[in-house]
Design a protein around this motif. Structure first.
Motif, PDB file in Angstrom:
ATOM      1  N   LEU A  50       0.831  -1.206   0.000  1.00  0.00           N
ATOM      2  CA  LEU A  50       0.000   0.000   0.000  1.00  0.00           C
ATOM      3  C   LEU A  50       0.864   1.254   0.000  1.00  0.00           C
ATOM      4  O   LEU A  50       1.951   1.277   0.575  1.00  0.00           O
ATOM      5  N   ASP A  51       0.360   2.315  -0.613  1.00  0.00           N
ATOM      6  CA  ASP A  51       1.087   3.581  -0.685  1.00  0.00           C
ATOM      7  C   ASP A  51       0.786   4.498   0.481  1.00  0.00           C
ATOM      8  O   ASP A  51       1.593   5.358   0.832  1.00  0.00           O
ATOM      9  N   ARG A  52      -0.416   4.367   1.071  1.00  0.00           N
ATOM     10  CA  ARG A  52      -0.776   5.228   2.192  1.00  0.00           C
ATOM     11  C   ARG A  52      -1.772   4.494   3.097  1.00  0.00           C
ATOM     12  O   ARG A  52      -2.411   3.521   2.664  1.00  0.00           O
ATOM     13  N   PRO A  53      -1.930   4.940   4.329  1.00  0.00           N
ATOM     14  CA  PRO A  53      -2.835   4.257   5.252  1.00  0.00           C
ATOM     15  C   PRO A  53      -4.295   4.380   4.804  1.00  0.00           C
ATOM     16  O   PRO A  53      -4.741   5.484   4.457  1.00  0.00           O
ATOM     17  N   PRO A  54      -5.031   3.297   4.788  1.00  0.00           N
ATOM     18  CA  PRO A  54      -6.458   3.377   4.447  1.00  0.00           C
ATOM     19  C   PRO A  54      -7.247   4.049   5.567  1.00  0.00           C
ATOM     20  O   PRO A  54      -7.194   3.619   6.719  1.00  0.00           O
ATOM     21  N   ALA A  55      -7.975   5.099   5.228  1.00  0.00           N
ATOM     22  CA  ALA A  55      -8.669   5.912   6.232  1.00  0.00           C
ATOM     23  C   ALA A  55      -9.734   5.129   6.980  1.00  0.00           C
ATOM     24  O   ALA A  55     -10.070   5.467   8.122  1.00  0.00           O
ATOM     25  N   GLU A  56     -10.274   4.096   6.354  1.00  0.00           N
ATOM     26  CA  GLU A  56     -11.327   3.330   7.018  1.00  0.00           C
ATOM     27  C   GLU A  56     -10.763   2.310   8.013  1.00  0.00           C
ATOM     28  O   GLU A  56     -11.512   1.706   8.790  1.00  0.00           O
ATOM     29  N   LEU A  57      -9.428   2.105   7.998  1.00  0.00           N
ATOM     30  CA  LEU A  57      -8.819   1.078   8.839  1.00  0.00           C
ATOM     31  C   LEU A  57      -7.797   1.616   9.835  1.00  0.00           C
ATOM     32  O   LEU A  57      -7.430   0.921  10.787  1.00  0.00           O
ATOM     33  N   ILE A  58      -7.288   2.817   9.624  1.00  0.00           N
ATOM     34  CA  ILE A  58      -6.304   3.415  10.528  1.00  0.00           C
ATOM     35  C   ILE A  58      -6.843   4.756  11.011  1.00  0.00           C
ATOM     36  O   ILE A  58      -7.414   5.536  10.237  1.00  0.00           O
ATOM     37  N   GLU A  59      -6.673   5.037  12.297  1.00  0.00           N
ATOM     38  CA  GLU A  59      -7.309   6.182  12.923  1.00  0.00           C
ATOM     39  C   GLU A  59      -6.675   7.511  12.477  1.00  0.00           C
ATOM     40  O   GLU A  59      -5.492   7.552  12.118  1.00  0.00           O
ATOM     41  N   PRO A  60      -7.456   8.605  12.492  1.00  0.00           N
ATOM     42  CA  PRO A  60      -7.022   9.867  11.856  1.00  0.00           C
ATOM     43  C   PRO A  60      -5.693  10.420  12.356  1.00  0.00           C
ATOM     44  O   PRO A  60      -4.853  10.835  11.543  1.00  0.00           O
ATOM     45  N   ILE A  61      -5.472  10.434  13.669  1.00  0.00           N
ATOM     46  CA  ILE A  61      -4.214  11.000  14.172  1.00  0.00           C
ATOM     47  C   ILE A  61      -3.033  10.134  13.763  1.00  0.00           C
ATOM     48  O   ILE A  61      -1.947  10.646  13.440  1.00  0.00           O
TER      49      ILE A  61
END
Length: 491
Positions: free
Chosen positions: A334-345
């Motif tokens: 993956l290129d970046r953290p998936p927003a639905e699986l990793i918390e915003p901060i």
């Protein structure tokens, strides 16, 4: 199900007390495990502290290699779902992204715990990757304080704190990168020691170079249990970057003797941060008790640039956690953290730290060095510095400003908000010095509050000696002898 003992009898034993009964043949390790599992079943619906119970090692404590001849003789023990891995067991690190993660090997410390005779029988809750102050994501779990379930346990050793305080297990695993052993210990009425560097290995996957501020440990309800845990589980894995040291005398022996009269400094003025008046009054009360025990107590503070130290600590967290997340992303292509699986901060931490330069990291290391030297100079004149465990009281459940689910768009502002609250614990991680939270104070709302003692590098034994002296002075009645509302004796 018939249990081996009544809940009052169970709660009256610490881990070494239970182990002694196993050695005498009065109870078996399997019976202890079944009783702990029953305690989880009774209390966890209210607390949300346990991710999983390993039913197979409840039924057969020897299944995963526990040494019944170890000092803990099969005592039930829960593992924070972060840190040391257990071969073949899930470790999901408080993250939806890590669902189904099943490590292929035991960590070195896992093996040490099993050699010590601990029955690793389940997983306790933690916030995502252990980053924030509370295990509080409704998509996973919300861990509540057994003294009052409207409040958080704090974190990141959240579930461990609740299970020990509720009397379910006498000890449980915890980790500490900036206070995550000591703060939940302080808010739940447990004993929480963060040892010096060079005590517990984080090998083989990490080392003291890759994990500057991270340390392992436990929560307990007696000083002798914590002392025995350190004695039995300390030591380096093969190939450590630094020598691992051993105390000249086992801590379980050392703590039977009072320490010499000590020079103890008090402080709540920690850089830009100050405690509330009630918390300062509780610190002063602890100081008076120590004077009664024959110690010299006065107000003093290390001459360190604490503003620079907190900036460096923030850089350390951002760079470390960003690389942890980077490694997880790389493993999945993956290129970046998936927003639905990793918390915003945590996504913002990754964004802020993924391209951090070596120059910035080097500057951070320089401040680590100057801060540690300043604390070292301070401990040439003082044996202990005593502070509150935090500057503010325990937050209520749903206080999102301290969580990695926060919508704060500025990651540096989010960390600064943390430091205002958790001012007193992180710098001992930076310096690699030992620190302990002792349940000898109380908040205005009746919740427990920890008094926090720090000492110079490798003076872990002195902290435990002082803690044991206080324990004896209190007649063993930490928290004034009170128990939480949610407890195995009342559930």
């Amino acid at each position: 199900m018939t249990l081996a003992m009544s809940w009052d009898e169970w709660a009256a034993h610490d881990a070494l007390g239970l182990a002694e009964r196993v050695r005498k043949g009065e109870v078996s390790a399997a019976e202890l495990a079944r009783q702990a599992a029953a305690g989880i079943e009774m209390t966890d619906p209210a607390l949300g502290a346990v991710v999983e119970v390993f039913d197979d090692v409840v039924a057969d404590p020897l299944k995963d290699g526990l040494d019944p001849k170890g000092p803990f003789a099969g005592v039930p023990f829960l593992m924070k779902d972060l840190g040391p891995t257990l071969k073949g067991r899930l470790q999901e690190q408080g993250s939806l992204f890590m669902r189904g993660n099943r490590p292929a090997e035991d960590a070195w410390l896992t093996q040490q715990m099993r050699r010590a005779g601990l029955n690793l029988m389940g997983r306790t809750t933690t916030p995502e990757f252990g980053v924030c102050s509370s295990a509080e994501n409704p998509a996973l779990y919300v861990t509540r304080n057994p003294w009052n379930t409207d409040y958080t346990t704090c974190g990141s050793s959240a579930g461990t704190a609740a299970m020990v305080a509720a009397g379910v297990v006498p000890m449980s695993h915890a980790t500490d990168g900036g206070g995550s052993i000591r703060i939940p210990a302080g808010f739940n009425g447990n004993i929480g020691l963060k040892p010096s560097r060079g005590v517990f290995s984080i090998g083989p996957r990490l080392s003291d170079i890759t994990g500057y501020v991270s340390i392992q440990g436990c929560h307990s309800r007696t000083v002798r249990d914590t002392a025995a845990f350190v004695d039995a589980c300390r030591g380096g894995a093969p190939g450590e970057f630094m020598p691992y040291w051993t105390a000249p005398e086992p801590y379980v022996e050392l703590i039977r003797k009072d320490p010499r009269p000590l020079r103890i400094a008090l402080s709540h003025e920690w850089g830009d941060y100050r405690a509330t008046p009630h918390i300062v009054a509780e610190l002063e009360k602890a100081g008076r008790l120590l004077e009664e025990l024959g110690h010299h107590v006065a107000w003093a503070l290390p001459q360190a640039d604490l503003r620079a130290a907190f900036r460096a600590q923030t850089t350390c967290y951002i760079s470390n956690f960003a690389q942890v997340i980077n490694g997880l992303l790389t493993a999945r292509g993956l290129d970046r953290p998936p927003a639905e699986l990793i918390e915003p901060i945590n996504i913002r931490i990754w964004e802020a730290g993924k391209d951090l330069s070596y120059t910035e990291r080097y500057q951070m290391q320089a401040v680590f060095n100057s801060t540690a030297r300043a604390f070292g100079a301070f401990f040439e004149d003082w044996d202990i510095i005593l502070t509150p465990i935090t500057a503010l009281p325990t937050p209520r459940i749903g206080t999102t400003e301290y969580l990695t689910t926060s919508d704060n768009p500025e990651v540096l502002d989010w960390f600064e908000n943390l430091w205002k609250f958790f001012a007193y614990t992180p710098l001992s991680n930076l310096c690699g010095i030992p620190a302990i939270s002792l349940p000898m104070a109380q908040q205005e709302n009746g919740l427990p509050f920890g008094i926090h003692a720090q000492a110079k590098q490798a003076n872990d034994g002195l902290l435990l000696q002082l803690a044991a002296q206080i324990e004896r002075a209190l007649g063993g009645r930490w928290n004034d002898g009170r128990r939480p509302a949610t407890h195995v004796t009342t559930a």
